[in-house]
Design a protein around this motif. Structure first.
Motif, PDB file in Angstrom:
ATOM      1  N   VAL A  52      -6.267   7.642  -6.193  1.00  0.00           N
ATOM      2  CA  VAL A  52      -5.976   7.021  -4.895  1.00  0.00           C
ATOM      3  C   VAL A  52      -7.229   6.242  -4.499  1.00  0.00           C
ATOM      4  N   GLN A  53      -7.063   4.939  -4.270  1.00  0.00           N
ATOM      5  CA  GLN A  53      -8.228   4.091  -4.008  1.00  0.00           C
ATOM      6  C   GLN A  53      -8.012   3.288  -2.732  1.00  0.00           C
ATOM      7  N   LEU A  54      -9.121   3.038  -2.037  1.00  0.00           N
ATOM      8  CA  LEU A  54      -9.056   2.375  -0.732  1.00  0.00           C
ATOM      9  C   LEU A  54      -9.488   0.915  -0.842  1.00  0.00           C
ATOM     10  N   THR A  65      -4.339   2.133   1.000  1.00  0.00           N
ATOM     11  CA  THR A  65      -4.618   2.805  -0.264  1.00  0.00           C
ATOM     12  C   THR A  65      -3.577   2.423  -1.305  1.00  0.00           C
ATOM     13  N   SER A  69      -2.475   3.691  -5.565  1.00  0.00           N
ATOM     14  CA  SER A  69      -2.710   4.730  -6.581  1.00  0.00           C
ATOM     15  C   SER A  69      -2.492   4.104  -7.952  1.00  0.00           C
ATOM     16  N   LEU A 105     -11.852   9.130   1.455  1.00  0.00           N
ATOM     17  CA  LEU A 105     -11.650   7.860   0.751  1.00  0.00           C
ATOM     18  C   LEU A 105     -12.635   6.808   1.234  1.00  0.00           C
ATOM     19  N   ASN A 127       0.431  -0.606  -7.544  1.00  0.00           N
ATOM     20  CA  ASN A 127       0.738   0.615  -6.785  1.00  0.00           C
ATOM     21  C   ASN A 127       2.107   1.173  -7.113  1.00  0.00           C
ATOM     22  N   TRP A 129      -8.551  10.578   4.635  1.00  0.00           N
ATOM     23  CA  TRP A 129      -8.948   9.177   4.847  1.00  0.00           C
ATOM     24  C   TRP A 129     -10.477   9.062   4.878  1.00  0.00           C
ATOM     25  N   SER A 142       0.838  -1.202   0.000  1.00  0.00           N
ATOM     26  CA  SER A 142       0.000   0.000   0.000  1.00  0.00           C
ATOM     27  C   SER A 142       0.873   1.251   0.000  1.00  0.00           C
ATOM     28  N   TYR A 180      -1.416   7.171   6.776  1.00  0.00           N
ATOM     29  CA  TYR A 180      -1.850   7.855   5.548  1.00  0.00           C
ATOM     30  C   TYR A 180      -1.837   9.365   5.753  1.00  0.00           C
ATOM     31  N   SER A 215     -12.474   6.388  -4.172  1.00  0.00           N
ATOM     32  CA  SER A 215     -11.471   6.700  -5.183  1.00  0.00           C
ATOM     33  C   SER A 215     -11.498   8.198  -5.467  1.00  0.00           C
TER      34      SER A 215
END
Ligand code: SF4
Length: 727
Positions: free
Chosen positions: A482-484, A474, A476, A562, A353, A559, A129, A543, A567
């Motif tokens: 940026v995705q969780l 996360t 990217s 997200l 990532n 955070w 991550s 984060y 995203s």
């Protein structure tokens, strides 16, 4: 199909394989993932490829590491173990976490005390991550005391990033893949998207169906060619010759966007003068594309209302990779194909990532957000931010670290100890015999991973880590999203969250951090937590620190946002900024806001074919397997689809060499040899062969050349001389 009524829970995450960043849902029953479905994410709209949909049961593989291991005193480091994988009990013994961590950190401390900070190095991973990448590079910089930290971006797009930072001031893409929907012309070069970015390829095919012209420029004629308007199968290594010929047409036929160049570019005169020596007629025999075709494609690209360039590692993995990308930047800039929907520059990032890990500072010359370590202001800012003194010399890159491991004892920068988190250089580095001996020669090697990888077989201490579905974090994607991903499972046995392991090493190296893991069902050692001077209360806090270290680029991506939105695309400067999928609309983030054009001349590949080694080896990936195969070869469906290593070559070469499809060939280079099954592929140009690098039993990188691009320090994986014969 496992229906919703048959699962215990469904957990949203992101696909752990390629940089497209498809959003997925894990369906869990009896603490096992039983199926994966695609979500309506911005990159995939519910679509998944075979890896995303079926590549999940590696998580439950009996090969998972579930307890820390320490090398037996009577087990020498044997590079043959990278291929043979003997019974692990002959090589390692089980240990407690305290014993393993004390040994891991204790020897690092001892080496640092005796030989200085530069005797240590760390490889992080583009599979982890953003938070893990950030914390790992912070461990190396503040704990080891040098910038000797890198990861596999060095092996994929380092030359792209070097050229992009130089030319447009940003190493990321200018437009998302989905922008192909707005493009009149889609120029794909050095990429096999149907295999390597499969869902992205579906958007390209959809665009072709509605009338967009696809130009495929690649020595191999791959599946996407069926949707192409023109195919340019140029000779391997002739990228600069072909790109300069296209620029020659654009400059000399009045196809430049003069207003754009005047307002938005520097050094056009030098570029225009340089390409005068590269007429299509002169370049045709060099690049193997007819002059008329070069002219036709140049005109179509320049006059399209909108044209986007997407490229892969066929461009970047050359000793002239940076020059190749300089040519692409020049094409887009001279024609004004930048800063609008459907235009721009898109290096298709490989790992899920690799964008985020680079952004987070997992590279030896940059702090987070590409702040150079030798820039006085950036250096001072990070010393203040992290509250410690930092090295201001760029560290060594992946291949340089391997060389430094084999340096003589007298070399003050000899690398003697390493921590490798989630990377597998004993499979992914060029010239593996050299790389494996370098790893074996280390006085101390700590490997943190989910399997006993080829690299882990050379370790002194192996720390069992968590797989992607076992953590929250996360990532990217190639589009700067940026995705969780949320944790779906608990790590098996004694395996731990990677953030916890990094923190434990940091504790023992005197950094006094603590990580209170609120996202895994593991509890922390309270004693250490109370003693710590810097406590991360879970992944969200890591984060948040990274977000502050990124100097505003992701300031608006909290955070909480997200968790709400799943995203968000950066740059995102504030809470009400929706994110900026298309950048460079008014200028580029160079010092004066203008694109810096850089002329390039032909530099030949490092190792040309000759009488002894008359063919060219191209390495790469295939649809069903991911990189070194550690995960996908343990995914039962994917392994069933592609169970064995193959070498692809043209039918003419098969006949010439006395080979048959399904037979076995021996492939030799100056550095090694492998035997593998022959596959006929008339898309592979005569005189060249293609081998995927996922198979340890015939590791393609035993053959490859470690020669580097001088700017990106990326090896020339796409070209070396080999000979082929029946086995
Ligand atoms: Fe995963 Fe990439 Fe396939 Fe999407 S295209 S499912 S991200 S491997």
């Amino acid at each position: 199909h496992i229906g919703p009524q048959k699962v215990d829970r469904s957990v949203d995450s992101v696909c752990p394989f390629c940089g497209v960043g498809c959003q997925i849902t894990y369906h869990v029953r009896d603490e096992q993932i039983v199926s994966v479905s695609g979500r309506n994410g911005p990159a995939n709209a519910g679509r998944l490829c075979v890896k995303g949909r079926f590549g999940f049961d590696y998580v439950a593989s009996p090969d998972r590491l579930t307890v820390p291991l320490i090398r037996r005193a009577d087990a020498p480091k044997d590079v043959a173990h990278c291929e043979t994988h003997p019974d692990w009990r002959r090589v390692f013994r089980e240990a407690t976490w305290d014993e393993a961590l004390d040994l891991a950190a204790g020897r690092l401390n001892a080496l640092k005390a005796r030989h200085g900070p530069k005797s240590l190095a760390g490889f992080g991973s583009a599979k982890g991550s953003n938070e893990e990448a950030y914390l790992f590079q912070k461990l190396v910089r503040t704990g080891f005391g040098s910038n000797n930290v890198d990861h596999c971006t060095r092996l994929c797009h380092a030359s792209s990033v070097a050229a992009l930072l130089e030319g447009v001031g940003s190493g990321a893409v200018s437009n998302p893949v989905s922008d192909v929907a707005h493009a009149e012309l889609i120029f794909i070069i050095g990429s096999n998207p149907t295999a390597n970015h499969p869902v992205a390829a579906t958007w390209m095919k959809n665009a072709a169906q509605r009338g967009a012209k696809i130009v495929l420029a690649d020595p191999r004629i791959t599946d996407i060619a069926r949707h192409a308007w023109r195919v340019l199968p140029f000779k391997p290594g002739a990228d600069v010759a072909m790109l300069n010929a296209l620029l020659h047409v654009i400059v000399n036929e009045g196809l430049c966007d003069e207003a754009f160049i005047r307002d938005r570019a520097d050094n056009f005169a030098a570029l225009a003068a340089n390409v005068q020596g590269y007429s299509p007629e002169a370049m045709a025999p060099i690049c193997g594309i007819a002059a008329d075709t070069l002219r036709e494609v140049a005109r179509a690209y320049a006059t399209a209302r909108s044209a986007i360039i997407l490229w892969g590692m066929g461009v970047s993995q050359h000793v002239h990779g940076t020059d190749n990308v300089r040519g692409l930047i020049a094409l887009a800039t001279c024609t004004g194909q930048i800063g609008r929907p459907g235009t721009g520059l898109h290096p298709l990032r490989g790992q899920n990532n690799v964008q985020g890990a680079s952004d987070a500072g997992l590279i030896p010359m940059m702090f987070p957000n590409y702040q150079r370590v030798d820039n006085g202001a950036a250096h001072a800012w990070f010393e203040d931010f992290w509250g410690t003194t930092l090295d201001d010399e760029p560290g060594y890159t992946v291949v340089e670290i391997m060389h430094k491991a084999l340096a003589p004892e007298s070399d003050p920068h000899k690398v003697r100890g390493m921590v490798i988190m989630g990377e597998n250089p004993a499979m992914s580095d060029p010239d593996l015999n050299h790389a494996r001996h370098a790893l074996a020669s280390l006085r101390h090697l700590v490997v943190q991973d989910i399997f006993l990888t080829e690299t882990a077989w050379l370790a002194d201490v192996v720390l069992p880590a968590s797989a992607w579905p076992e953590k929250t974090g996360t990532v990217s994607n190639t589009d700067r999203m940026v995705q969780l991903g949320q944790q779906a499972l608990t790590p098996p046995g004694e395996a731990r969250a990677d953030l916890w392991i990094i923190q434990q090493l940091a504790q023992r190296m005197g950094l006094g951090w603590s990580y209170e893991n609120d996202s895994c069902s593991r509890t922390l050692d309270k004693r250490q937590s109370q003693n710590s001077s810097e406590t991360y209360h879970g992944v969200a806090q890591v984060y948040d620190e990274m977000r502050r270290a990124m100097h505003g680029a992701i300031a608006g991506i909290t955070w909480e946002r997200l968790q709400r939105e799943g995203s968000v695309t950066y740059p995102c400067l504030s809470a009400d900024d929706p994110g900026q999928p298309v950048v460079f609309t008014d200028g580029v983030p160079t010092k004066n806001g203008k694109v810096q054009l850089v002329p390039a001349d032909i530099i030949p590949p490092d190792e040309l074919p000759d009488a002894d080694y008359p063919m060219v080896l191209i390495t790469g990936r295939q649809l069903e397997h991911w990189h070194t195969g550690a995960m996908t070869r343990r995914a039962s469906v994917l392994d069933a689809l592609e169970p064995a290593p193959t070498v692809s070559m043209h039918g003419h070469d098969l006949a010439r060499l006395g080979l048959q499809a399904g037979g076995t060939a021996r492939v030799q280079s100056r550095r090694g040899e492998v035997e593998l099954m022959v596959r006929r592929d008339d898309g592979t140009p005569p005189g060249s062969i293609f081998i995927p690098f996922a198979y340890r039993e015939a590791a393609a990188n035993l053959l490859t050349n470690a020669a580097l691009d001088p700017f990106g320090k990326i090896p020339e994986f796409k070209y070396c001389a080999v000979r082929v014969a029946p086995a």
